[in-house]
Design a protein around this motif. Structure first.
Motif, PDB file in Angstrom:
ATOM      1  N   TYR A 610      23.807 -24.882  21.591  1.00 12.31           N
ATOM      2  CA  TYR A 610      24.319 -24.633  20.238  1.00 12.31           C
ATOM      3  C   TYR A 610      23.323 -25.062  19.165  1.00 12.31           C
ATOM      4  O   TYR A 610      23.705 -25.363  18.039  1.00 12.31           O
ATOM      5  CB  TYR A 610      25.651 -25.366  20.038  1.00 12.31           C
ATOM      6  CG  TYR A 610      26.766 -24.772  20.871  1.00 12.31           C
ATOM      7  CD1 TYR A 610      27.521 -23.701  20.401  1.00 12.31           C
ATOM      8  CD2 TYR A 610      27.042 -25.266  22.141  1.00 12.31           C
ATOM      9  CE1 TYR A 610      28.532 -23.141  21.174  1.00 12.31           C
ATOM     10  CE2 TYR A 610      28.052 -24.714  22.929  1.00 12.31           C
ATOM     11  CZ  TYR A 610      28.787 -23.644  22.442  1.00 12.31           C
ATOM     12  OH  TYR A 610      29.775 -23.085  23.201  1.00 12.31           O
ATOM     13  N   SER A 611      22.074 -25.084  19.490  1.00 12.58           N
ATOM     14  CA  SER A 611      21.053 -25.417  18.505  1.00 12.58           C
ATOM     15  C   SER A 611      19.758 -24.713  18.852  1.00 12.58           C
ATOM     16  O   SER A 611      19.523 -24.329  20.006  1.00 12.58           O
ATOM     17  CB  SER A 611      20.818 -26.938  18.459  1.00 12.58           C
ATOM     18  OG  SER A 611      20.247 -27.395  19.671  1.00 12.58           O
ATOM     19  N   THR A 612      18.924 -24.530  17.837  1.00 11.32           N
ATOM     20  CA  THR A 612      17.626 -23.899  18.041  1.00 11.32           C
ATOM     21  C   THR A 612      16.602 -24.574  17.137  1.00 11.32           C
ATOM     22  O   THR A 612      16.919 -24.995  16.019  1.00 11.32           O
ATOM     23  CB  THR A 612      17.699 -22.387  17.762  1.00 11.32           C
ATOM     24  OG1 THR A 612      16.472 -21.774  18.143  1.00 11.32           O
ATOM     25  CG2 THR A 612      17.973 -22.088  16.306  1.00 11.32           C
ATOM     26  N   LEU A 613      15.385 -24.687  17.623  1.00 10.20           N
ATOM     27  CA  LEU A 613      14.332 -25.429  16.937  1.00 10.20           C
ATOM     28  C   LEU A 613      13.311 -24.479  16.337  1.00 10.20           C
ATOM     29  O   LEU A 613      12.811 -23.575  17.011  1.00 10.20           O
ATOM     30  CB  LEU A 613      13.635 -26.370  17.928  1.00 10.20           C
ATOM     31  CG  LEU A 613      12.420 -27.144  17.424  1.00 10.20           C
ATOM     32  CD1 LEU A 613      12.842 -28.207  16.414  1.00 10.20           C
ATOM     33  CD2 LEU A 613      11.675 -27.793  18.591  1.00 10.20           C
ATOM     34  N   VAL A 614      12.992 -24.690  15.059  1.00  8.39           N
ATOM     35  CA  VAL A 614      11.905 -23.964  14.404  1.00  8.39           C
ATOM     36  C   VAL A 614      10.922 -24.982  13.850  1.00  8.39           C
ATOM     37  O   VAL A 614      11.312 -26.074  13.425  1.00  8.39           O
ATOM     38  CB  VAL A 614      12.420 -23.034  13.283  1.00  8.39           C
ATOM     39  CG1 VAL A 614      13.235 -21.908  13.857  1.00  8.39           C
ATOM     40  CG2 VAL A 614      13.235 -23.802  12.252  1.00  8.39           C
ATOM     41  N   LEU A 615       9.644 -24.625  13.858  1.00  6.15           N
ATOM     42  CA  LEU A 615       8.580 -25.544  13.447  1.00  6.15           C
ATOM     43  C   LEU A 615       8.005 -25.123  12.105  1.00  6.15           C
ATOM     44  O   LEU A 615       7.698 -23.944  11.896  1.00  6.15           O
ATOM     45  CB  LEU A 615       7.470 -25.574  14.497  1.00  6.15           C
ATOM     46  CG  LEU A 615       7.867 -26.002  15.909  1.00  6.15           C
ATOM     47  CD1 LEU A 615       6.678 -25.900  16.841  1.00  6.15           C
ATOM     48  CD2 LEU A 615       8.418 -27.419  15.906  1.00  6.15           C
ATOM     49  N   PHE A 616       7.836 -26.097  11.231  1.00  2.00           N
ATOM     50  CA  PHE A 616       7.193 -25.859   9.935  1.00  2.00           C
ATOM     51  C   PHE A 616       5.787 -26.451   9.997  1.00  2.00           C
ATOM     52  O   PHE A 616       5.573 -27.616   9.687  1.00  2.00           O
ATOM     53  CB  PHE A 616       8.022 -26.488   8.807  1.00  2.00           C
ATOM     54  CG  PHE A 616       9.166 -25.634   8.355  1.00  2.00           C
ATOM     55  CD1 PHE A 616       9.172 -25.056   7.102  1.00  2.00           C
ATOM     56  CD2 PHE A 616      10.229 -25.381   9.207  1.00  2.00           C
ATOM     57  CE1 PHE A 616      10.224 -24.248   6.689  1.00  2.00           C
ATOM     58  CE2 PHE A 616      11.285 -24.580   8.811  1.00  2.00           C
ATOM     59  CZ  PHE A 616      11.287 -24.010   7.542  1.00  2.00           C
ATOM     60  N   SER A 617       4.841 -25.628  10.426  1.00  5.44           N
ATOM     61  CA  SER A 617       3.462 -26.089  10.571  1.00  5.44           C
ATOM     62  C   SER A 617       2.722 -25.905   9.256  1.00  5.44           C
ATOM     63  O   SER A 617       3.287 -25.474   8.240  1.00  5.44           O
ATOM     64  CB  SER A 617       2.766 -25.301  11.675  1.00  5.44           C
ATOM     65  OG  SER A 617       2.609 -23.946  11.283  1.00  5.44           O
ATOM     66  N   MET A 618       1.418 -26.202   9.281  1.00  6.83           N
ATOM     67  CA  MET A 618       0.599 -26.050   8.075  1.00  6.83           C
ATOM     68  C   MET A 618       0.520 -24.600   7.615  1.00  6.83           C
ATOM     69  O   MET A 618       0.140 -24.324   6.484  1.00  6.83           O
ATOM     70  CB  MET A 618      -0.814 -26.595   8.315  1.00  6.83           C
ATOM     71  CG  MET A 618      -0.857 -28.081   8.575  1.00  6.83           C
ATOM     72  SD  MET A 618      -2.554 -28.729   8.602  1.00  6.83           S
ATOM     73  CE  MET A 618      -3.274 -27.735   9.904  1.00  6.83           C
ATOM     74  N   GLY A 619       0.866 -23.669   8.499  1.00  6.87           N
ATOM     75  CA  GLY A 619       0.811 -22.261   8.141  1.00  6.87           C
ATOM     76  C   GLY A 619       2.086 -21.729   7.508  1.00  6.87           C
ATOM     77  O   GLY A 619       2.221 -20.517   7.322  1.00  6.87           O
ATOM     78  N   ILE A 620       3.027 -22.610   7.161  1.00  6.87           N
ATOM     79  CA  ILE A 620       4.304 -22.162   6.615  1.00  6.87           C
ATOM     80  C   ILE A 620       4.129 -21.654   5.182  1.00  6.87           C
ATOM     81  O   ILE A 620       3.260 -22.115   4.437  1.00  6.87           O
ATOM     82  CB  ILE A 620       5.349 -23.307   6.656  1.00  6.87           C
ATOM     83  CG1 ILE A 620       6.761 -22.754   6.431  1.00  6.87           C
ATOM     84  CG2 ILE A 620       5.015 -24.383   5.639  1.00  6.87           C
ATOM     85  CD1 ILE A 620       7.229 -21.826   7.506  1.00  6.87           C
ATOM     86  N   THR A 621       4.933 -20.684   4.813  1.00  4.47           N
ATOM     87  CA  THR A 621       4.989 -20.189   3.435  1.00  4.47           C
ATOM     88  C   THR A 621       6.447 -19.989   3.059  1.00  4.47           C
ATOM     89  O   THR A 621       7.324 -19.892   3.923  1.00  4.47           O
ATOM     90  CB  THR A 621       4.255 -18.845   3.286  1.00  4.47           C
ATOM     91  OG1 THR A 621       4.933 -17.852   4.082  1.00  4.47           O
ATOM     92  CG2 THR A 621       2.801 -18.948   3.728  1.00  4.47           C
ATOM     93  N   LYS A 622       6.697 -19.905   1.768  1.00  9.37           N
ATOM     94  CA  LYS A 622       8.066 -19.638   1.317  1.00  9.37           C
ATOM     95  C   LYS A 622       8.539 -18.283   1.808  1.00  9.37           C
ATOM     96  O   LYS A 622       9.706 -18.104   2.170  1.00  9.37           O
ATOM     97  CB  LYS A 622       8.130 -19.695  -0.208  1.00  9.37           C
ATOM     98  CG  LYS A 622       7.857 -21.062  -0.809  1.00  9.37           C
ATOM     99  CD  LYS A 622       7.933 -21.019  -2.322  1.00  9.37           C
ATOM    100  CE  LYS A 622       7.569 -22.368  -2.927  1.00  9.37           C
ATOM    101  NZ  LYS A 622       6.157 -22.737  -2.653  1.00  9.37           N
ATOM    102  N   GLY A 623       7.629 -17.303   1.831  1.00 11.87           N
ATOM    103  CA  GLY A 623       8.008 -15.989   2.329  1.00 11.87           C
ATOM    104  C   GLY A 623       8.422 -16.031   3.787  1.00 11.87           C
ATOM    105  O   GLY A 623       9.355 -15.328   4.196  1.00 11.87           O
ATOM    106  N   LYS A 624       7.750 -16.876   4.574  1.00  9.28           N
ATOM    107  CA  LYS A 624       8.068 -16.967   5.997  1.00  9.28           C
ATOM    108  C   LYS A 624       9.454 -17.541   6.209  1.00  9.28           C
ATOM    109  O   LYS A 624      10.272 -16.969   6.938  1.00  9.28           O
ATOM    110  CB  LYS A 624       7.004 -17.827   6.693  1.00  9.28           C
ATOM    111  CG  LYS A 624       7.178 -17.939   8.194  1.00  9.28           C
ATOM    112  CD  LYS A 624       6.024 -18.742   8.799  1.00  9.28           C
ATOM    113  CE  LYS A 624       6.198 -18.906  10.299  1.00  9.28           C
ATOM    114  NZ  LYS A 624       5.082 -19.666  10.905  1.00  9.28           N
ATOM    115  N   TRP A 625       9.766 -18.685   5.550  1.00  9.73           N
ATOM    116  CA  TRP A 625      11.088 -19.257   5.791  1.00  9.73           C
ATOM    117  C   TRP A 625      12.167 -18.495   5.026  1.00  9.73           C
ATOM    118  O   TRP A 625      13.339 -18.503   5.422  1.00  9.73           O
ATOM    119  CB  TRP A 625      11.132 -20.755   5.545  1.00  9.73           C
ATOM    120  CG  TRP A 625      10.985 -21.328   4.166  1.00  9.73           C
ATOM    121  CD1 TRP A 625       9.911 -21.982   3.657  1.00  9.73           C
ATOM    122  CD2 TRP A 625      11.992 -21.399   3.134  1.00  9.73           C
ATOM    123  NE1 TRP A 625      10.154 -22.444   2.385  1.00  9.73           N
ATOM    124  CE2 TRP A 625      11.445 -22.098   2.045  1.00  9.73           C
ATOM    125  CE3 TRP A 625      13.312 -20.937   3.035  1.00  9.73           C
ATOM    126  CZ2 TRP A 625      12.142 -22.347   0.863  1.00  9.73           C
ATOM    127  CZ3 TRP A 625      14.017 -21.175   1.862  1.00  9.73           C
ATOM    128  CH2 TRP A 625      13.438 -21.870   0.797  1.00  9.73           C
TER     129      TRP A 625
END
Length: 793
Positions: A610-625
């Motif tokens: 009932y859970s899932t993991l997403v990673l916010f690495s140095m390559g994250i952008t507002k458009g991505k999330w």
């Protein structure tokens, strides 16, 4: 980047306009372009900071002190709290120039900045804040020197910066490639020329480009040094990385953190010695035990109602508890000594739980002279104050006296969450007197597990990864990832509140595994997490610490400050169960969600029940999330409207028409939730990981039997009492459930009950099966087959 670099001109004057100053600035700009420099112009602080945010190729900057500022606090952001303590531009002189200078010193390391002074009132440098002189390399009064002279100063500084910004090995490799020498050594493609002689090879060459092949060299290129002698530019790069990462010695490794773990384990413990092993370990730790012949004693982490693995409880690693666990383990009867020689702890865990490493080292020191923190997913920790004291190399003589601490190893999968090529990793070492690490001796283990055909672009990427984290830029890069993760976390919670307030659709949304409230330690004000200032969340570790007994995390037996949740590892929670393990009448199993996200091109890192993991690495952008948020909202709409699986998961419905034809999304979720609930799936998982199987043989014994074909595959129905010959790791949750040499136990024991539940789930819901390493599935029956030792006659 331009051939000779890019210069940021943040100026109040319009060079295209009139006036003496404007004309002089125009001439200075022309002189800079004549010297091969590319110009980026900004008319106010906001434009300048946008360029600094997006253009890392800037080689110099000219900033006007009286640059306009469109709005107060333009240089803020979630990471600004505490960055400029005692020297904030806003506190001293609120000018646009001050804002830009403040951003530069927190964004770049040693970037040459010239301060442009235009008003006669500013001729007295004593009027400027003291920190300005620490940021700039010079001052420009445009009417007092010739444009050629001013431009020459800026150009010279830019050239020096571009020369010095390259780290040791990459600089040497680039210099070697620029020499255009013929290749008379391996590899046989000879700088890519061999590929040009074949159609397929030509396509390969054109795809990657010549420079990659020209820098794919042999270890016989002496001027680049040796990875195995740690000499020349390679040795210099490793020493530079040791400085950056806070180690006494650092080794570059080219086959991932898995090789690092085997290397450290092989060096630290030998045949029939005892190793203390975090059960929440990567399979490469087991491989190290097989190679070394060690006898493992497993330390069991806590678990919560979501099925997430927590930290090792402080009480479980206390000397008395460790001694009792060693004494109770049947394998230790054959050990050469009753004391452990090595301990390995996963930090941070897959789900982002990181230890107070100083406290952990202090607690484990009486039980082992060598402590290994497997930090495959945590290489960035040293570069942000949020993680202070939470990483292996934080265990220093200043934090823990040398006589009272173990030798500490930290292994980093550098490519995972820092910027390096795949398979690039590092071993960091901080020795202590109890277990000295002599370089020549450790290097024997290094050479056993390394390759003599090193890929030089990979070495260069490790060198560059260290350089990227050196100085303020490292803090800036990690701060950006933390800030975006916080924004996403708060957006999910706020979206849920908006849905409730709107009252025009079913009142449910996804959650985020994180504290419900946080307290500002400076003011004592307690705030809902979603309403807390982003600057507080990005700078205050107390906001992320797992308070003992707090219901949100669901872990027992914790101590104050012992464990912290890493904000960049975001666990989304689905309706159906909570952190205490209480199930709800309805639910949305996370596997359905992640299957849908995959159709949207969103691949998550890990999925539990009932859970899932997403990673916010140095390559994250507002458009991505933002794309992820949109997908979550779309899933909710599809669920609420009971959309057909033909529409939601068309590929799944096509692959398994008999199972999913005429089924809706809501029906699938209901059936899967009922199956998981009826089978007490989460409870079975918890029991299997809390009550470990009985060890019978050490791992090396089982491996020897395996390669000599003294093993056989056994169905679960027939596996009771059998001895496993290979490790079984199930994702979710990604933790070994069965180790070589362990008994599968009774027919209704925790282990077989859990594996049988997985087997039944896979049959009931084709397309959603678990990823089980060490398990073979019979293609005709769907039965699980486990590799077991053959029974002797």
């Amino acid at each position: 980047m331009a051939a000779n670099g890019t210069v940021l001109l943040a100026l109040r004057e319009d060079p295209l306009g009139g006036g003496v100053s404007a004309g002089q600035l125009r001439r200075i700009g022309k002189e800079l372009e004549n010297r091969g420099l590319e110009l980026r112009r900004a008319a106010d602080a906001r434009d300048a900071q946008a360029m600094l945010q997006t253009e890392a190729g800037i080689a110099a900057a000219v900033v006007a002190w009286d640059l306009p500022s469109p709005g107060a606090g333009a240089g803020g952001g979630a990471g600004a709290r505490g960055q400029a303590a005692g020297a904030s531009a806003a506190q001293d002189v609120p000018t646009g120039g001050a804002e830009v200078l403040d951003r530069i010193r927190h964004r770049f390391k040693d970037l040459p900045v010239f301060l442009l002074m235009t008003d006669s009132s500013d001729h007295d440098l004593e009027h400027l804040p003291l920190w300005v002189s620490e940021t700039v390399v010079g001052y420009i009064w445009p009417l007092e020197d010739t444009p050629a002279f001013i431009a020459g100063r800026v150009a010279a500084a830019a050239r020096a910066y571009l020369r010095d910004v390259l780290p040791p090995f990459f600089r040497a490799l680039k210099r070697f490639e620029d020499a255009h020498e013929y290749s008379w050594h391996t590899p046989a493609h000879a700088g890519g020329v061999a590929f040009l002689k074949s159609p397929a090879g030509r396509a390969f060459f054109d795809y990657y480009g010549e420079r990659l092949f020209r820098t794919d060299l042999s270890i016989s290129v002496g001027e680049l040094g040796s990875l195995y002698e740690h000499s020349g530019p390679i040795g210099e790069a490793e020493r530079n990385a040791a400085r950056v990462f806070g180690a006494e010695r650092t080794y570059f490794v080219l086959h991932g953190d898995s090789t690092c773990n085997r290397m450290v384990g092989h060096y630290s413990v030998t045949s029939d010695e005892i190793a203390l092993v975090d059960r929440n370990c990567h399979k490469s730790v087991l491989h190290g035990l097989v190679v070394s012949g060690a006898r493992p004693v497993y330390l069991v982490p806590t678990r919560n109602g979501y099925g997430l693995a927590g930290p090792l409880p402080p009480t479980a690693i206390a000397p008395g508890a460790v001694a009792a666990r060693i004494a109770a383990n049947p394998l230790t009867a054959g050990a050469v000594s009753p004391e452990a020689q090595y301990a390995v702890v996963t930090n941070s865990t897959y789900d982002g739980l990181c230890y107070d490493t100083v406290a952990t080292a202090r607690t484990l020191a009486p039980s082992t002279p060598r402590l290994h923190f497997d930090e495959a997913w945590f290489a960035y920790a040293r570069f942000h104050p949020l993680y202070q004291g939470r990483y292996g190399m934080a265990v220093t003589s200043e934090s823990l006296p040398a006589a009272d601490r173990p030798t500490v190893f930290a292994t980093h999968s550098t490519h995972k969450l820092l910027a390096a090529l795949s398979q690039c990793a590092m071993v960091h070492v901080r020795p202590a007197p109890r277990a000295p690490v002599e370089h020549d001796r450790f290097n024997e283990a290094f050479m056993m597990h390394g390759t003599t055909s090193a890929f030089y672009p990979a070495i260069a990427s490790l060198d560059v990864a260290a350089a990227m984290m050196d100085g303020p830029q490292g803090r800036w890069l990690i701060d950006e990832a933390i800030t975006e993760a916080i924004r996403f976390r708060q957006a999910v919670v706020r979206t849920g509140r908006r849905i409730t307030a709107a009252a025009d659709r079913p009142d449910w949304f996804f959650g985020v595994w994180q504290p419900d409230h946080v307290t500002d330690p400076e003011t004592g004000i307690r705030t809902l997490f979603a309403d807390a200032p982003a600057t507080l969340l990005a700078t205050e570790p107390a906001c992320w610490q797992l308070e003992p007994g707090a219901p949100w995390h669901g872990f027992a037996d914790l101590a104050d400050g012992y464990c912290l949740l890493d904000p960049v590892k975001v666990t989304l929670t689905c309706p159906g169960v909570n952190a205490a393990g209480r199930t709800e009448p309805w639910g949305i199993p996370a596997r359905v969600l992640t299957e849908y996200l995959a159709t949207r091109g969103i691949i998550v890192e890990k999925t539990d029940s009932y859970s899932t993991l997403v990673l916010f690495s140095m390559g994250i952008t507002k458009g991505k999330w933002g794309t992820l948020m949109d997908a979550l909202m779309d899933f909710k709409s599809l669920y609420d409207n009971d959309a057909s699986l033909d529409r939601v998961l068309p590929a799944l419905a096509e692959r398994h028409p008999a199972r999913y034809r005429r089924t809706t999304l809501r029906e699938l979720c209901a059936r899967m939730h009922e199956h998981l609930t009826r089978g007490a799936f989460v409870t079975a998982l918890d029991e299997a990981f809390q009550h470990l199987p009985t060890p019978v043989h050490p791992p090396r014994h089982c491996y020897q039997r395996l390669v000599r074909q003294s093993t056989e595959r056994v169905r679960l129905a027939d596996a009771a009492g059998r001895i496993a010959a290979a490790m079984v790791t199930v994702t979710p949750p990604g933790i070994p459930v069965l180790m070589p040499g362990e008994s599968l136990g009774a027919p209704q024991g925790p282990l077989l009950r859990y594996l049988t539940a997985l087997e039944h789930f896979d049959r009931a819901f084709p397309g959603f099966g678990s990823e089980a390493h060490g398990v073979t599935t019979d293609p005709d029956t769907g039965d699980y087959l486990i590799e077991c030792l053959r029974r002797t006659p």
